[in-house]
Design an enzyme around this catalytic site. Structure first.
Site, PDB file in Angstrom:
ATOM      1  N   GLN A 104      -1.525   1.322  -5.850  1.00  0.00           N
ATOM      2  CA  GLN A 104      -0.139   1.788  -5.915  1.00  0.00           C
ATOM      3  C   GLN A 104       0.649   0.967  -6.933  1.00  0.00           C
ATOM      4  O   GLN A 104       0.674  -0.266  -6.870  1.00  0.00           O
ATOM      5  CB  GLN A 104       0.556   1.705  -4.551  1.00  0.00           C
ATOM      6  CG  GLN A 104       1.885   2.459  -4.565  1.00  0.00           C
ATOM      7  CD  GLN A 104       2.719   2.248  -3.318  1.00  0.00           C
ATOM      8  OE1 GLN A 104       3.113   1.125  -3.024  1.00  0.00           O
ATOM      9  NE2 GLN A 104       2.993   3.311  -2.584  1.00  0.00           N
ATOM     10  N   TYR A 186      13.038   2.011  -4.576  1.00  0.00           N
ATOM     11  CA  TYR A 186      12.632   1.201  -5.717  1.00  0.00           C
ATOM     12  C   TYR A 186      12.957   1.958  -7.009  1.00  0.00           C
ATOM     13  O   TYR A 186      13.579   3.016  -6.972  1.00  0.00           O
ATOM     14  CB  TYR A 186      11.160   0.811  -5.579  1.00  0.00           C
ATOM     15  CG  TYR A 186      10.930  -0.060  -4.355  1.00  0.00           C
ATOM     16  CD1 TYR A 186      11.517  -1.320  -4.263  1.00  0.00           C
ATOM     17  CD2 TYR A 186      10.181   0.394  -3.273  1.00  0.00           C
ATOM     18  CE1 TYR A 186      11.344  -2.115  -3.128  1.00  0.00           C
ATOM     19  CE2 TYR A 186      10.005  -0.391  -2.138  1.00  0.00           C
ATOM     20  CZ  TYR A 186      10.586  -1.649  -2.080  1.00  0.00           C
ATOM     21  OH  TYR A 186      10.421  -2.432  -0.955  1.00  0.00           O
ATOM     22  N   ARG A 233       4.219   9.102  -4.630  1.00  0.00           N
ATOM     23  CA  ARG A 233       4.785   8.926  -3.292  1.00  0.00           C
ATOM     24  C   ARG A 233       6.304   9.082  -3.338  1.00  0.00           C
ATOM     25  O   ARG A 233       6.976   8.464  -4.170  1.00  0.00           O
ATOM     26  CB  ARG A 233       4.444   7.535  -2.750  1.00  0.00           C
ATOM     27  CG  ARG A 233       4.795   7.372  -1.266  1.00  0.00           C
ATOM     28  CD  ARG A 233       4.586   5.942  -0.800  1.00  0.00           C
ATOM     29  NE  ARG A 233       4.287   5.881   0.625  1.00  0.00           N
ATOM     30  CZ  ARG A 233       4.580   4.842   1.411  1.00  0.00           C
ATOM     31  NH1 ARG A 233       5.203   3.787   0.921  1.00  0.00           N
ATOM     32  NH2 ARG A 233       4.256   4.854   2.683  1.00  0.00           N
ATOM     33  N   GLY A 323       0.228   3.330   8.553  1.00  0.00           N
ATOM     34  CA  GLY A 323       0.563   2.006   8.071  1.00  0.00           C
ATOM     35  C   GLY A 323       0.490   0.957   9.157  1.00  0.00           C
ATOM     36  O   GLY A 323      -0.522   0.280   9.323  1.00  0.00           O
ATOM     37  N   ARG A 324       1.554   0.845   9.932  1.00  0.00           N
ATOM     38  CA  ARG A 324       1.618  -0.222  10.942  1.00  0.00           C
ATOM     39  C   ARG A 324       0.457  -0.198  11.936  1.00  0.00           C
ATOM     40  O   ARG A 324      -0.024  -1.263  12.321  1.00  0.00           O
ATOM     41  CB  ARG A 324       2.976  -0.179  11.653  1.00  0.00           C
ATOM     42  CG  ARG A 324       4.130  -0.483  10.713  1.00  0.00           C
ATOM     43  CD  ARG A 324       5.471  -0.539  11.415  1.00  0.00           C
ATOM     44  NE  ARG A 324       6.542  -0.695  10.434  1.00  0.00           N
ATOM     45  CZ  ARG A 324       7.815  -0.910  10.736  1.00  0.00           C
ATOM     46  NH1 ARG A 324       8.174  -1.009  12.005  1.00  0.00           N
ATOM     47  NH2 ARG A 324       8.726  -1.048   9.791  1.00  0.00           N
TER      48      ARG A 324
END
Length: 371
Positions: A104, A186, A233, A323-324
């Site tokens: 990424q 971002y 993404r 993810g988590r």
């Protein structure tokens, strides 16, 4: 591996372009801050990724494309020969497990701080608009967000070229593809959204102009990689880094329609609301994007085994990124397949411990109970 009767779709084989995925579970990009002050991938990181290589696809943690792109402590980069060579060891280790891995690509934009920048310069952004809210963790401790410096028009092609070079280095390192991080407030997301892009040049104002930066990045990377090895993404519903624009639905459907023309590997959508929603309207759904995007869709954020299975079964997603749950369950896929209980969630205070604690020390399901 036995396939759970509860998740026959989620745990089924999937062809991603010419890549064979052993299941439809992706390991989501997770910033874990283990690359040290030198921002070099290392043996500890290799162990971490190999532990989780039963995923169909691994997407690495966000990896910065240049020194200017940095904005988080101890995260890896892909802008030097040394970093490129260090990543190659991780790629080789994951490939030895039969798992494809995408890198990424990341530029923090205004979500950086002068203490991360060369000569303590201000972070850059499309416009001089600061993040409102909680401060940022820096090498000098927690500090308030700064008003970023708006990029000059003539500077932007240089950043596009940084993305192209990073994609080139990813190919040298042996990655199977790259994911362009255009989410979570971002730099690219800041250009896309009207809340953070108040420019009056060719990169601001209209939807076409706000999309131009991402378009140029995608097209530059397509000179390095074939389109089925490039992904993007987006986070249409998220409020992370103080995001959320009134015209979010129009913006993100437009972006998805434009991206549809490239035949990308997949579009990765942070569609779930588990980690914050901007409340600018009804949340966008995978089904909305399915109507305008033909290539594979990957859902993400707050999915359980059951909701992931449903999303794929109903045709709204082709892949689901976790993810988590992968933080505390290195064998997440095996746990899903065998209906084994998950480990308790990891405490957030050890997510970024800089060492093995809370990183590679989570237990696999005991073999004695796997009979």
């Amino acid at each position: 591996m036995p396939i759970s009767t509860n998740s026959p779709h989620l745990l089924s084989y999937f062809k991603l372009g010419d890549l064979a995925l052993k299941n439809r579970i992706a390991m989501a990009p997770l910033t874990r801050s283990r690359a040290g002050k030198e921002r070099l991938p290392n043996d500890l990181m290799a162990e971490y990724y190999v532990q989780r290589a039963s995923a169909g696809l691994i997407i690495t943690e966000a990896t910065t494309i240049s020194p200017q792109a940095n904005g988080w402590q101890h995260t890896p980069g892909i802008y030097t020969d040394e970093q490129t060579q260090a990543w190659q060891k991780i790629v080789d280790a994951v490939h030895a497990q039969g798992t494809p891995i995408f890198l990424q690509l990341w530029h923090c934009g205004r979500a950086s701080h002068s203490s991360f920048q060369e000569n303590n310069q201000l972070p850059v952004a499309p416009s001089a608009i600061a993040i409102q809210g909680e401060g940022i963790h820096t090498p000098k401790g927690k500090q308030n967000h700064e008003i970023p410096r708006a990029l000059e028009t003539e500077e932007i092609p240089n950043i596009v070229e940084d993305y192209r070079r990073a994609a080139e280095r990813a190919k040298i390192a042996g990655f199977d593809g790259v994911e362009i991080h255009a989410a979570n407030g971002y730099l690219i997301d800041e250009f896309l959204q009207s809340k953070t892009n108040h420019r009056s040049d060719r990169y601001g104002g209209s939807l076409e102009n706000r999309y131009r930066f991402l378009q140029e990045i995608v097209e530059s990377i397509l000179t390095v990689w074939s389109s089925d090895r490039v992904a993007v993404r987006l986070s249409p519903n998220g409020n992370y880094n103080d995001m959320g624009s009134p015209d979010f639905r129009e913006t993100f459907l437009y972006v998805a329609k434009q991206l549809n023309s490239y035949g990308l590997a997949y579009l990765h959508l942070v569609d779930g609301l588990a980690f914050g929603f901007h409340e600018q309207g009804e949340p966008m759904t995978l089904a909305e994007f399915r109507s305008v995007f033909d290539a594979p869709l990957m859902g993400n954020c707050g999915y359980s085994q059951e909701t992931a299975e449903t999303a794929i079964e109903e045709g709204n997603a082709d892949l689901i990124a976790f993810g988590r749950p992968f933080i505390s369950n290195p064998d997440l896929v095996e746990r899903f397949a065998n209906n084994w209980e998950l480990n308790p969630p990891a405490e957030q205070n050890i997510w970024y411990s800089f060492d093995s604690e809370g990183y590679t020390d989570f237990p696999f399901y005991p073999e004695a109970q796997a009979v």
